[in-house]
Design an enzyme around this catalytic site. Structure first.
Site, PDB file in Angstrom:
ATOM      1  N   ASP A   1       0.868  -1.171   0.000  1.00 22.37           N
ATOM      2  CA  ASP A   1       0.000   0.000   0.000  1.00 22.37           C
ATOM      3  C   ASP A   1       0.913   1.232   0.000  1.00 22.37           C
ATOM      4  OD1 ASP A   1      -2.240   1.788   0.642  1.00 22.37           O
ATOM      5  OD2 ASP A   1      -1.408   1.775   2.669  1.00 22.37           O
TER       6      ASP A   1
ATOM      7  N   ASP B   1      -0.147   5.120   1.000  1.00 25.30           N
ATOM      8  CA  ASP B   1      -0.399   6.002   2.147  1.00 25.30           C
ATOM      9  C   ASP B   1      -0.340   5.237   3.461  1.00 25.30           C
ATOM     10  OD1 ASP B   1      -0.707   8.278   0.672  1.00 25.30           O
ATOM     11  OD2 ASP B   1      -2.872   8.434   0.881  1.00 25.30           O
TER      12      ASP B   1
END
Length: 257
Positions: A18, A20
């Site tokens: 991922d 953020d």
């Protein structure tokens, strides 16, 4: 057995990340330590990112200097993999609007805008609905908010459930729409067709037959936009609290020598 493209990697494994909260703080640039850690990791195995944002936003966070972010990762999956690259080359993509159709999309976005207009929150900025190729991103605060405003909204949202409330209202208003609503980052949630979550990227890498696929993410709870891929049986999931936590786990697992 992995293809010749990754034959030079000692480990026949793939690490997907991922963006953020995992590789960088939300909407901020990845640290030099993170970039160096990923470069060291890539010498041992294949790596890729799986972000909900479009490629432009992800590039702002992960690109360093004049380097092309697509050259720093073996796989690049923006918008959950609906915009995808392998070794810098584009792969076939999908379209949210082609899937849903204009006649079903317009009532959805009109409802969202009316709901947000009536929502009583301390501040509102701009860009409450961001239309992307593979999804729609909805923010009650507005994506034009500053970093400080985003942090403040996240605290209020955890207390008052602004995003969760809007998602529930959408599910009740459009029960026949085959859509998933997934909270991500600090201020927004994504809306996309069922099955177009981050597990979409797993189907793209299947042909490589990696021995293991590790996924690292921070929104791994049910309803978070990392949950589906984190809990998928095809991955070994790692829930992280911050980019520093990601670096720590990578060093423990793969970078001891």
């Amino acid at each position: 057995m992995v293809s010749a493209a990754f034959a030079d990697r000692p480990l026949k494994k793939l690490c997907l990340f991922d963006v953020d909260g995992t590789l960088s703080l939300a909407r901020q640039a990845a640290s030099p330590e993170m970039i160096e850690t990923l470069r060291a990791l890539r010498k041992k195995l294949a790596i890729g990112f799986v972000g909900g944002s479009d490629l432009g936003k992800i590039t702002e966070q992960l690109q360093t200097g004049d380097t092309n972010v697509l050259d720093e990762f073996d796989y690049a999956f923006a918008e959950n993999g609906l915009t995808a690259f392998k070794l810098g080359k584009p792969l076939p993509n999908q379209s949210f609007i082609n899937f849903l159709g204009e006649e079903r999309y317009k009532p959805l976005v009109n409802f969202v805008l009316h709901y947000i207009a009536d929502l009583d929150i301390p501040i509102k900025r701009g860009t409450f609905v961001e239309f992307r190729k593979g999804m729609v991103n909805v923010s009650p605060l507005g994506r034009n908010a500053t970093i400080q405003e985003r942090n403040e909204f996240e605290v209020l949202d955890l207390k008052n459930g602004y995003r969760a409330g809007l998602i529930q209202a959408l599910k009740e208003k459009f029960p026949d729409y085959p859509l998933t609503y997934s909270i991500g980052g600090k201020i927004s949630f994504d809306v996309f067709p069922n099955g177009w979550d981050k597990t979409y990227a797993l189907g793209i890498v299947e042909d490589e037959n990696f021995e293991e696929i590790h996924f690292f993410g921070d929104k791994t709870y049910k309803g978070g936009n990392d949950y589906e891929i984190y809990s998928d049986p095809r991955t070994i999931g790692h829930s992280v609290k911050s980019p520093a936590d990601t670096i720590r786990i990578l060093k423990e697992l793969f970078l001891q020598d």
